[in-house]
Design an enzyme around this catalytic site. Structure first.
Site, PDB file in Angstrom:
ATOM      1  N   GLY A  77     -37.005 -38.382   9.658  1.00 34.64           N
ATOM      2  CA  GLY A  77     -37.023 -36.932   9.444  1.00 34.64           C
ATOM      3  C   GLY A  77     -38.373 -36.344   9.056  1.00 34.64           C
ATOM      4  O   GLY A  77     -38.469 -35.140   8.830  1.00 34.64           O
ATOM      5  N   TYR A 126     -31.799 -31.070   5.749  1.00 35.56           N
ATOM      6  CA  TYR A 126     -32.371 -30.266   4.667  1.00 35.56           C
ATOM      7  C   TYR A 126     -32.958 -28.968   5.235  1.00 35.56           C
ATOM      8  O   TYR A 126     -32.604 -27.858   4.826  1.00 35.56           O
ATOM      9  CB  TYR A 126     -33.441 -31.085   3.928  1.00 35.56           C
ATOM     10  CG  TYR A 126     -34.307 -30.251   3.021  1.00 35.56           C
ATOM     11  CD1 TYR A 126     -33.732 -29.485   2.015  1.00 35.56           C
ATOM     12  CD2 TYR A 126     -35.695 -30.220   3.180  1.00 35.56           C
ATOM     13  CE1 TYR A 126     -34.537 -28.696   1.186  1.00 35.56           C
ATOM     14  CE2 TYR A 126     -36.486 -29.448   2.363  1.00 35.56           C
ATOM     15  CZ  TYR A 126     -35.902 -28.682   1.373  1.00 35.56           C
ATOM     16  OH  TYR A 126     -36.686 -27.905   0.566  1.00 35.56           O
ATOM     17  N   PHE A 171     -44.584 -25.246   0.977  1.00 32.98           N
ATOM     18  CA  PHE A 171     -45.087 -26.506   1.495  1.00 32.98           C
ATOM     19  C   PHE A 171     -44.867 -27.510   0.348  1.00 32.98           C
ATOM     20  O   PHE A 171     -43.805 -27.483  -0.247  1.00 32.98           O
ATOM     21  CB  PHE A 171     -46.507 -26.306   2.051  1.00 32.98           C
ATOM     22  CG  PHE A 171     -46.419 -25.632   3.416  1.00 32.98           C
ATOM     23  CD1 PHE A 171     -45.896 -24.340   3.538  1.00 32.98           C
ATOM     24  CD2 PHE A 171     -46.734 -26.305   4.585  1.00 32.98           C
ATOM     25  CE1 PHE A 171     -45.717 -23.734   4.787  1.00 32.98           C
ATOM     26  CE2 PHE A 171     -46.564 -25.708   5.840  1.00 32.98           C
ATOM     27  CZ  PHE A 171     -46.063 -24.429   5.930  1.00 32.98           C
TER      28      PHE A 171
END
Ligand code: UDP
Length: 323
Positions: free
Chosen positions: A278, A141, A169
């Site tokens: 991840g 991603y 964020f």
């Protein structure tokens, strides 16, 4: 301005579309409705059903709209999914985005505003994170977004395409009308609120052995309306470059759950699960650059306000959008 908004039926795009319209801009939403919802498109916007996989579809849509600016929200954005299906991420987030940038160049679009992400940094050497930190994504991603950031730099130098890339964020919260409804919901705040709504019996904590004070991951949550305001400021002519958007405050998964308990007045049971692949331990923004250069002023920086608006929206729309 005439603004072409990809992903305007999605979570962030729907609220940005609403705010653009409130500010008097004309908006065309281009969305294939795989992640988005038709009823999340503000009724004042024009809607084009997107078929980005069809040759020429993106270019034709931009050509027929003749926008002054493009805001590109459409993307796949799940870290976990990207670790099992990277192909989906590189094709949609990079290949399709490139087609859109080509169309912007061909049609002489004055400004390209791109939804990038703090996931382009990977696990940072220091927090709060400034824009000049090294970018070493830990998942496809983040990598797919970084690849497009790099293309934008060259397109701006060579084709003079003026761009702003916002590195978000953790977007959260809702406007009065539009909120967060993913068909498969993997995000923390909605999943925790689903327990308070009685839709789930417990929430999950992914990883309790991170090097953080309570062992759970720390994120910087930012209100969706504050994100939208930054996009509006990004339309100013002459502004270009990369900007972090966050509040500079980090909250752990456990702290988010406890804030949701406080806001909803309900006990929210949580079970501890292994880490999710991840996930970096701690992501907290410095948004000083956006504040200084764009004049951005977040209106809802407190986690409590963010969770309250999300809670109000979920209570009003317990099953999300009807479509
Ligand atoms: N998370 C969790 N339980 C959930 C969903 C997320 O513990 O049901 C954690 C996740 O591992 C991450 C943080 O909460 O550390 C925020 O995850 P989210 O998916 O909301 O956003 P991301 O940071 O991946 O963009």
């Amino acid at each position: 301005m005439k603004v072409f908004v990809t992903g305007g039926a999605g979570y962030i795009g729907s609220v940005c579309t609403e705010e653009l319209l409130n500010a008097g801009h004309q908006v065309t939403v281009y969305d294939n409705l795989t992640e988005g919802h038709r009823s999340a498109v503000d009724a004042r916007a024009k809607f084009i059903f997107a078929k980005p996989e069809v040759e020429g579809d993106i270019l034709n849509a931009v050509k027929s709209t003749k926008p002054d600016a493009i805001m590109h929200f459409a993307a796949n954005a799940l870290v976990g999914e990207s670790m099992t299906n990277p192909k989906k991420y590189f094709h949609n987030n990079f290949v399709n985005a490139l087609k859109l940038a080509d169309a912007a160049v061909e049609c002489g679009v004055k400004k390209f505003v791109f939804s990038s992400t703090c996931a382009t940094y990977g696990s940072p050497e220091k927090v709060p994170m400034t824009e000049d930190l090294p970018q070493r994504p830990m998942n496809p991603y983040g990598e797919s977004k970084l690849m497009f950031e790099k293309a934008l730099i060259w397109y701006s130098q060579i084709y003079k395409l003026e761009f702003i890339a916002f590195r978000y964020f953790n977007a959260a919260g809702a406007s009065e009308k539009f909120g967060e409804h993913h068909r498969i919901e993997s995000h923390l705040i909605p999943n925790v609120l689903f327990v308070a709504l009685g839709k789930k019996s417990q929430c999950e904590i992914f990883g309790t052995d991170y090097p953080t004070p309570d062992g759970t991951c720390i994120r910087d949550y930012i209100h969706i309306k504050d994100l939208a305001q930054a996009h509006m400021l990004g339309l100013q002519p002459g502004k270009t470059g990369f900007y972090n958007l966050g509040n500079g405050d980090g909250y752990s998964v456990r702290e988010v759950i406890s804030m949701c308990e406080q806001v909803t007045g309900k006990k929210i049971p949580a079970i501890e699960k292994p880490r999710r692949a991840g996930d970096p331990p701690r992501l907290v923004a410095s948004a000083e650059k956006a504040i200084r250069e764009l004049g951005w002023k977040p209106q809802f920086p407190k986690l409590k306000d963010i969770v309250e608006t999300a809670w109000t929206w979920h209570k009003r729309n317990p099953d999300g959008y009807p479509d």
